[in-house]
Design an enzyme around this catalytic site. Structure first.
Site, PDB file in Angstrom:
ATOM      1  N   GLN A  46      21.138 -50.679   9.387  1.00 45.13           N
ATOM      2  CA  GLN A  46      21.933 -49.547   8.887  1.00 45.13           C
ATOM      3  C   GLN A  46      23.460 -48.586   9.536  1.00 45.13           C
ATOM      4  O   GLN A  46      24.572 -48.451   9.550  1.00 45.13           O
ATOM      5  CB  GLN A  46      21.996 -48.440   8.009  1.00 45.13           C
ATOM      6  CG  GLN A  46      20.879 -49.058   7.004  1.00 45.13           C
ATOM      7  CD  GLN A  46      19.813 -49.834   6.896  1.00 45.13           C
ATOM      8  OE1 GLN A  46      19.553 -49.792   8.347  1.00 45.13           O
ATOM      9  NE2 GLN A  46      18.457 -49.213   5.858  1.00 45.13           N
ATOM     10  N   ASP A  73      13.885 -39.332   3.694  1.00 47.02           N
ATOM     11  CA  ASP A  73      13.417 -39.550   3.151  1.00 47.02           C
ATOM     12  C   ASP A  73      12.288 -38.755   1.642  1.00 47.02           C
ATOM     13  O   ASP A  73      12.396 -39.375   0.979  1.00 47.02           O
ATOM     14  CB  ASP A  73      12.822 -41.110   3.093  1.00 47.02           C
ATOM     15  CG  ASP A  73      14.044 -42.384   3.282  1.00 47.02           C
ATOM     16  OD1 ASP A  73      14.299 -41.871   4.421  1.00 47.02           O
ATOM     17  OD2 ASP A  73      14.593 -43.099   2.478  1.00 47.02           O
ATOM     18  N   ASN A  97      11.013 -40.185   7.209  1.00 43.37           N
ATOM     19  CA  ASN A  97      12.452 -41.136   7.542  1.00 43.37           C
ATOM     20  C   ASN A  97      12.639 -42.306   8.130  1.00 43.37           C
ATOM     21  O   ASN A  97      11.201 -43.052   8.163  1.00 43.37           O
ATOM     22  CB  ASN A  97      14.262 -40.157   8.508  1.00 43.37           C
ATOM     23  CG  ASN A  97      14.387 -40.644   8.355  1.00 43.37           C
ATOM     24  OD1 ASN A  97      15.483 -40.604   7.542  1.00 43.37           O
ATOM     25  ND2 ASN A  97      15.324 -39.891   9.847  1.00 43.37           N
TER      26      ASN A  97
END
Lengths: 320, 320
Positions: free
Chosen positions: B161, B202, B212
C-alpha cells in the site's frame, strides 16, 4: 564472474570471496589472444575490476589480497607455475571457507541449547558460502541435534533471499521454515514466538559493529527490546580490523528498480524517488555474541577481535 | 461490497466503515425479487455478512452499529422512509469521516512545525477514507504550510500500500516521496534522516494501545530507540473504549498467498509455511501522541480517551 557478482547471481559475502579468487585464476589462464597482455597485466586488471563490484562485504577484498600476496611471490616464474599457484590459493580460500562454515556450526549450535524457535534474516546458507553456511549452518546443526524445531524467515526485501533461498534450504533439511514479511519480526518477538535471532555479516569492524543485509539493525533493536539474544555468525575473515567502527564501512546503494520492480513487474509509480541501501550497520552494543570459526566472541568485542584477528592472521599465513 | 472489503479492494479503516454503511442502503433497496425477503431480513443478513469481512478495524463495527441504531428507530415505517433514513445515516457517516480527516490535519500539522522529513507506513490518505486521510492528511497539510519537504514511505509488504498508494498520493501533491523497503526504516532513523513517524490506526483500545498495519510496532520501537516522536492519527471513531487494552484486539491473519505470490508470480517455494498477520499492536507507552478529530491526545492516554470518547459519543448521537 564480476558481472555475476554485481548482479547478485553470486552473492553471500563468503561465496563472493571464493568466486573472485577463482575469477583471478581464469584471468591468468585466459591467454588465447595475444592482445590479452601478460599474465601480470591480466591479473592486475582483473583485481581492479573485481574490486569495484560490491563495496560492503570485506570477504571480496580479503580474497583479492590473498591472491595478490600469492601472485607477488611467484609472478616472475613461468605461466604454468603462476596458474598452478593461483589455483592452489583459490582452492585454499574455498577450503578455508568450507572449514570455517563447519567450525561456526560447531561453535554456534550450543548457544541454541534448549531453544525451540529462532528468527533469521536474508540468506546465510550453503548457497552463500563454499560450505554449509554461517548463521543458517548453526541453525541446521542445532535442528539436527534435535532441539530446534522452527525457524521464522524474514522474506528480506527487496531481493527476497529469505523467501527464495533460506526457506528452500531449511525445507531441504526438513526444518519447519515459517516465512514472514520483514516487518512482522517485531510482532513475532512481541508474542514470544522466537527465542533468538541469528544473522550473518558482510563486514565486522574492530569494535564489533557489524554490516549486514538491510533490516539487520532493526532486528537487533527489536531483539534488545524483548531481551532476546542477537547472534552474528561469520568467519574471522569477515572481520576488518583496519576499520575502527561501523561508521567507516561503505554502504552499497542498489538500483531503484530492485524496489520498484519485481521480476519485471512495476509495483510503484513511475518516477518515484527511491532510497535503496543494501546493508545497514548494527552497533556492537546490540550484539550478544559473534560466532566465528575460531570460537564465540563476547563483549567487549574490541578485545576479543584483537585476539582472534591475530590468530586468524597467523592462520591465513599458514595456508599461503 | 462485502467481497470487495474482504479482498482489500476497499481498504483503510475509515473507508471500510463508510462502504459498509452504503452497502446496508443497497441491501434494503434491493427488493426486486420477492425471494429477497423483507427489508428487515435483508438488512440484518447484510449486517451479519459485513461483520465477518475484516475483524481488526473497529470503524466497520462502529458504522454497522450506527446503521443498526438508525434502522431500529424506523424499521416499522414504510420501505421508502427506511431507505431514505438509512441513506441519510450513511451520508452522515461519510460526512463525519470527511470532517474528521480535515480536523485531524488541522490538529496534527502543528506537531510537525519545523520538521522537514517524516516517515510513514502503509497508506492513510484519501483512498483510505472518505476525506483527505488521517496520518497522510497531516503530512500533506504540513507540506502545504511549507515546512515539510520529504516523506520516507515504507513499501508495506505484503500488499505494498505504501509503494502503490502513498507514494502516488504524495506525488499528486508535489511532495518528495522516498520509497524504502520496510526494513530500511531503522537505518533511515539511525542516520537521522527522519524527525517523526506518523501512522494511522485500525483500532485503539481504552488505554491507547493501537492496532495498525503489521510493522507499525517495529517502527514504534525504533522511534523510541532514536528519540523520534511517534504519532498515531485516527478519528475518535477508531477508539474502542470497550477494550481495556490492545491484547484484546483481534488480529486478522491473511492468506499465505499474499506473501508467497506477487501479482500471480510465485516468489517462495511451494509448500512453505507462512505466518501472515495483517496487523500488530503498538503499546501505548511507545506512542507520543494520538491525533484525533477532537484534538491531540497525550499520555496518560486512558484519561484522555475517557474524556474524548464521551465527547465523541455525544457527537455521534447528535448526528443521528
Amino acid at each position: 564472474v564480476a558481472e555475476s557478482i554485481r548482479r547478485l547471481e553470486i552473492r553471500g559475502a563468503p561465496a563472493i570471496g571464493v568466486a573472485a579468487a577463482y575469477a583471478l585464476v581464469l584471468a591468468v589462464q585466459d591467454h588465447a589472444s595475444p592482445d590479452a597482455g601478460t599474465p601480470e597485466r591480466r591479473f592486475r586488471e582483473a583485481v581492479s575490476h573485481l574490486a569495484t563490484t560490491r563495496p560492503t562485504a570485506v570477504n571480496l577484498f580479503t580474497a583479492l589480497k590473498r591472491m595478490q600476496t600469492c601472485f607477488e611471490a611467484i609472478r616472475t616464474t613461468d605461466p604454468l607455475r603462476i596458474h598452478e599457484s593461483l589455483l592452489g590459493e583459490a582452492r585454499a580460500i574455498e577450503r578455508d571457507d568450507r572449514e570455517a562454515c563447519a567450525a561456526i556450526a560447531r561453535y554456534g549450535a550450543p548457544l541454541l541449547k534448549g531453544v525451540s524457535a529462532v528468527l533469521t534474516h536474508c540468506h546465510t546458507g550453503s548457497l552463500a558460502t563454499a560450505g554449509g553456511g554461517t548463521a543458517l549452518n548453526i541453525i541446521i546443526e542445532a535442528a539436527t541435534r534435535g532441539r530446534l524445531k522452527r525457524v521464522y524467515v524474514d522474506e528480506t526485501r527487496p531481493l527476497l533471499q529469505g523467501a527464495r533461498l533460506t526457506t528452500w534450504e531449511l525445507m531441504q533439511h526438513g526444518i519447519d521454515a515459517v516465512l514472514i514479511t520483514d516487518s512482522s519480526a517485531g510482532f513475532v518477538m512481541q508474542q514470544r514466538n522466537t527465542e533468538a535471532v541469528l544473522v550473518g555479516a558482510d563486514r565486522i569492524a574492530a569494535n564489533g559493529d557489524t554490516a549486514n543485509k538491510i533490516g539487520t539493525y532493526g532486528l537487533a533493536v527489536l531483539a534488545e527490546k524483548h531481551g532476546i539474544p542477537f547472534y552474528v555468525a561469520a568467519p574471522v575473515s569477515t572481520i576488518d580490523p583496519e576499520l575502527a567502527s561501523g561508521g567507516e564501512i561503505p554502504i552499497e546503494l542498489r538500483a531503484p528498480e530492485e524496489i520498484t520492480h519485481l521480476r519485471g513487474v512495476q509495483i510503484a509509480p513511475s518516477g518515484v524517488s527511491v532510497y535503496a541501501p543494501a546493508f545497514d550497520v548494527t552497533p556492537h552494543g546490540l550484539i550478544t555474541a559473534i560466532v566465528t570459526d575460531k570460537g564465540v566472541l563476547y563483549p567487549p568485542f574490541d578485545e576479543a577481535i584483537r585476539t582472534v584477528s591475530k590468530a586468524g592472521a597467523a592462520n591465513v599465513e599458514r595456508t599461503v
